[in-house]
Scaffold this motif. Structure first.
Motif, PDB file in Angstrom:
ATOM      1  N   THR A  25      -7.223 107.377 -13.214  1.00 53.72           N
ATOM      2  CA  THR A  25      -8.564 107.511 -12.650  1.00 53.72           C
ATOM      3  C   THR A  25      -8.544 107.249 -11.152  1.00 53.72           C
ATOM      4  O   THR A  25      -9.213 107.935 -10.370  1.00 53.72           O
ATOM      5  CB  THR A  25      -9.524 106.529 -13.352  1.00 53.72           C
ATOM      6  N   ALA A  26      -7.765 106.265 -10.728  1.00 52.68           N
ATOM      7  CA  ALA A  26      -7.655 105.961  -9.294  1.00 52.68           C
ATOM      8  C   ALA A  26      -6.945 107.078  -8.543  1.00 52.68           C
ATOM      9  O   ALA A  26      -7.308 107.383  -7.392  1.00 52.68           O
ATOM     10  CB  ALA A  26      -6.916 104.643  -9.100  1.00 52.68           C
ATOM     11  N   ILE A  27      -5.933 107.696  -9.155  1.00 49.42           N
ATOM     12  CA  ILE A  27      -5.273 108.836  -8.509  1.00 49.42           C
ATOM     13  C   ILE A  27      -6.294 109.939  -8.240  1.00 49.42           C
ATOM     14  O   ILE A  27      -6.341 110.523  -7.139  1.00 49.42           O
ATOM     15  CB  ILE A  27      -4.111 109.361  -9.380  1.00 49.42           C
ATOM     16  N   ASP A  28      -7.144 110.221  -9.219  1.00 49.23           N
ATOM     17  CA  ASP A  28      -8.193 111.229  -9.022  1.00 49.23           C
ATOM     18  C   ASP A  28      -9.126 110.831  -7.887  1.00 49.23           C
ATOM     19  O   ASP A  28      -9.490 111.656  -7.038  1.00 49.23           O
ATOM     20  CB  ASP A  28      -9.003 111.405 -10.308  1.00 49.23           C
ATOM     21  N   ALA A  29      -9.519 109.567  -7.856  1.00 49.88           N
ATOM     22  CA  ALA A  29     -10.444 109.094  -6.823  1.00 49.88           C
ATOM     23  C   ALA A  29      -9.801 109.167  -5.436  1.00 49.88           C
ATOM     24  O   ALA A  29     -10.450 109.574  -4.450  1.00 49.88           O
ATOM     25  CB  ALA A  29     -10.885 107.666  -7.130  1.00 49.88           C
ATOM     26  N   LEU A  30      -8.548 108.769  -5.344  1.00 44.42           N
ATOM     27  CA  LEU A  30      -7.854 108.810  -4.058  1.00 44.42           C
ATOM     28  C   LEU A  30      -7.715 110.243  -3.555  1.00 44.42           C
ATOM     29  O   LEU A  30      -7.975 110.537  -2.381  1.00 44.42           O
ATOM     30  CB  LEU A  30      -6.474 108.163  -4.194  1.00 44.42           C
ATOM     31  N   ARG A  31      -7.319 111.137  -4.445  1.00 39.64           N
ATOM     32  CA  ARG A  31      -7.162 112.534  -4.029  1.00 39.64           C
ATOM     33  C   ARG A  31      -8.501 113.135  -3.622  1.00 39.64           C
ATOM     34  O   ARG A  31      -8.573 113.902  -2.644  1.00 39.64           O
ATOM     35  CB  ARG A  31      -6.532 113.360  -5.150  1.00 39.64           C
ATOM     36  N   ALA A  32      -9.571 112.790  -4.331  1.00 38.16           N
ATOM     37  CA  ALA A  32     -10.896 113.308  -3.984  1.00 38.16           C
ATOM     38  C   ALA A  32     -11.337 112.846  -2.606  1.00 38.16           C
ATOM     39  O   ALA A  32     -12.139 113.526  -1.943  1.00 38.16           O
ATOM     40  CB  ALA A  32     -11.912 112.882  -5.045  1.00 38.16           C
ATOM     41  N   SER A  33     -10.829 111.696  -2.174  1.00 32.21           N
ATOM     42  CA  SER A  33     -11.166 111.169  -0.851  1.00 32.21           C
ATOM     43  C   SER A  33     -10.159 111.584   0.222  1.00 32.21           C
ATOM     44  O   SER A  33     -10.223 111.093   1.351  1.00 32.21           O
ATOM     45  CB  SER A  33     -11.245 109.639  -0.905  1.00 32.21           C
ATOM     46  N   GLY A  34      -9.210 112.450  -0.157  1.00 36.22           N
ATOM     47  CA  GLY A  34      -8.279 112.972   0.824  1.00 36.22           C
ATOM     48  C   GLY A  34      -7.032 112.154   1.040  1.00 36.22           C
ATOM     49  O   GLY A  34      -6.252 112.434   1.972  1.00 36.22           O
ATOM     50  N   ALA A  35      -6.804 111.119   0.217  1.00 39.63           N
ATOM     51  CA  ALA A  35      -5.608 110.287   0.380  1.00 39.63           C
ATOM     52  C   ALA A  35      -4.360 111.084   0.014  1.00 39.63           C
ATOM     53  O   ALA A  35      -4.383 111.939  -0.871  1.00 39.63           O
ATOM     54  CB  ALA A  35      -5.711 109.039  -0.484  1.00 39.63           C
ATOM     55  N   LYS A  36      -3.269 110.774   0.705  1.00 45.68           N
ATOM     56  CA  LYS A  36      -2.018 111.500   0.517  1.00 45.68           C
ATOM     57  C   LYS A  36      -0.910 110.535   0.075  1.00 45.68           C
ATOM     58  O   LYS A  36      -1.011 109.332   0.247  1.00 45.68           O
ATOM     59  CB  LYS A  36      -1.584 112.173   1.824  1.00 45.68           C
ATOM     60  N   ASN A  37       0.156 111.131  -0.452  1.00 44.29           N
ATOM     61  CA  ASN A  37       1.385 110.396  -0.787  1.00 44.29           C
ATOM     62  C   ASN A  37       1.110 109.245  -1.756  1.00 44.29           C
ATOM     63  O   ASN A  37       1.240 108.069  -1.421  1.00 44.29           O
ATOM     64  CB  ASN A  37       2.068 109.888   0.488  1.00 44.29           C
TER      65      ASN A  37
END
Length: 437
Positions: free
Chosen positions: A205-217
């Motif tokens: 769930t956090a991976i989805d949230a991070l990617r939705a906010s533009g986080a990389k790597n």
């Protein structure tokens, strides 16, 4: 000094050091909420000598000199963790601006010194208010954690070289909810089964949230052991299979293949969350890298009649001050196994190190790092795509249930004066990383 050259690892290999917020920060106050480690350590009998993280290494105030140590040691990167209760004191809801300001200072300090920030969202310091609501036993933690991940990405993501969701889910779930050794200290099979799944569901769930906010790597950090049977008897081989499944394959299989080992799901069939299988697509969201923490091996034999079905036994190899066997080959074997059986994404050794008796001259630790770095090179020769290595730890610090009794640091800390003194192991890394011959 070490017996190899930095160039042996190639120009793009990352050398770093690692810490965790509760183990070094101190700085309790400043709007920070309570964590489960505050209450667990305040409960008599849980931690050696009743030690707590109230002061720790006072990194909250002394971070500039700690970052100077990382820079002066020649390290490329710093693996640190955000403290969830420092940023969101109640776990959800209002944000603590003082906490945001602290991590702003810390990150800007890293970048000013040419240090790459490798962040971990969760290194065991769950806000106590969320534990009151069931913590990792409650499926809703995935959404709480996702919201926290969004905050980190929005506030700090543009400055992070890499972000891991969770450090060592086996410890978060099994060690803390079945064996009861770490906070919150449960010894309950249903609690453990729920936590084992929810920690990985929250990761996805956090991976989805991070990617939705533009986080990389993005990645996760798993602690793995080299599981070995006590003998070649069938019952000991079977015990080893179960030990390996509980410690390694549950988390590797869940995160990288969307599949838990059947030997574990059969054992936990009456206790796992209902319809957990529907979450596996989220559990196994694609990652950019995988972190592996390695310290020792596990030796398993069949249990005695009337006792646990399997038991771990001590081996006969040289041991660290915390009692863990020194087994560099286990690191090579694990890295090759993960890269051949589970994933082709880049691997990082995100923790590796040893507890040693107090002192600035630590020849055994120097040898430990020399042997384990050679093990990394050996695994790379066999095809494992290993991109970096982080020594545990920069500083002597609060070693969880061991309190301040065990010292893993490259740098000695006098807890009374907070004076930092580099050890021989620090100087060995410094010589390696500044040497370009």
């Amino acid at each position: 000094m070490f017996s190899f050259d930095r160039r042996d690892f190639g120009p793009d290999f990352t050398f770093g050091v690692a810490t965790a917020a509760y183990q070094i920060e101190g700085g309790q106050g400043h709007g920070r909420g309570q964590s489960i480690w505050d209450t667990f350590s305040a409960t008599p009998g849980n931690v050696h000598n009743g030690d707590t993280g109230l002061q720790a290494c006072n990194h909250y105030e002394l971070w500039p000199q700690d970052l100077d140590l990382i820079r002066d040691g020649g390290f490329d990167a710093y693996r640190f963790s955000f403290a969830w209760p420092r940023l969101i004191p109640e776990g959800t809801g209002a944000v603590n601006q003082e906490g945001v300001d602290f991590y702003d200072r810390l990150l800007d300090g890293m970048l000013e010194r040419g240090i790459k920030p490798y962040a971990t969202l969760y290194h065991w310091d769950l806000p106590s208010t969320l534990q009151d609501r069931g913590g990792w036993m409650n499926r809703d933690i995935a959404h709480w954690f996702g919201d926290y991940a969004t905050l980190v990405a929005d506030k700090f993501g543009d400055r992070l070289a890499a972000t891991a969701t969770i450090n060592e889910p086996w410890c978060v779930a099994f060690l803390s909810h079945y064996l009861g050794i770490h906070a919150p200290g449960y010894r309950d099979l249903r609690a453990a089964a729920h936590a084992m799944h929810h920690v990985l569901f929250a990761h996805g769930t956090a991976i989805d949230a991070l990617r939705a906010s533009g986080a990389k790597n993005l990645g996760i950090v798993l602690n793995l052991e080299k599981s070995e049977p006590f003998s070649d008897k069938p019952e000991d081989m079977q015990a080893c299979d179960m030990g390996d499944a509980l410690f390694n394959r549950f988390y590797l299989g869940g995160v990288l293949k969307g599949q838990y080992p059947e030997v574990v799901t059969n054992w936990l069939a009456d206790y796992l969350p209902e319809n957990y299988q529907a979450d596996m697509e989220v559990v196994s969201r694609p990652l950019d890298w995988l972190g592996i923490n390695y310290y020792t091996r596990g030796i398993y034999k069949a249990g005695e009649a009337g006792g646990p079905a399997i038991q771990q036994v001590k081996g006969d190899l040289e041991k660290t001050d915390i009692g863990w066997e020194i087994y560099p080959k286990g690191l090579s074997d694990l890295l090759v196994r993960v890269s051949s059986e589970y994933t082709k994404i880049p691997l990082y050794v995100t923790e590796n190190g040893m507890a040693e008796v107090e002192g600035d001259d630590d020849p055994r630790r120097v040898q430990y790092y020399d042997d384990h770095l050679k093990a990394v090179l050996a695994a790379r020769e066999l095809g494992a795509d290993i991109r970096g290595y982080f020594a545990w730890s920069l500083l002597d610090n609060y070693e969880w249930a061991e309190g301040y009794n065990k010292r893993f640091g490259l740098v000695h800390v006098d807890y009374e004066t907070q004076k930092r003194t580099p050890k021989a192991s620090y100087r060995s890394f410094q010589g390696l990383l500044h040497n370009t011959r």
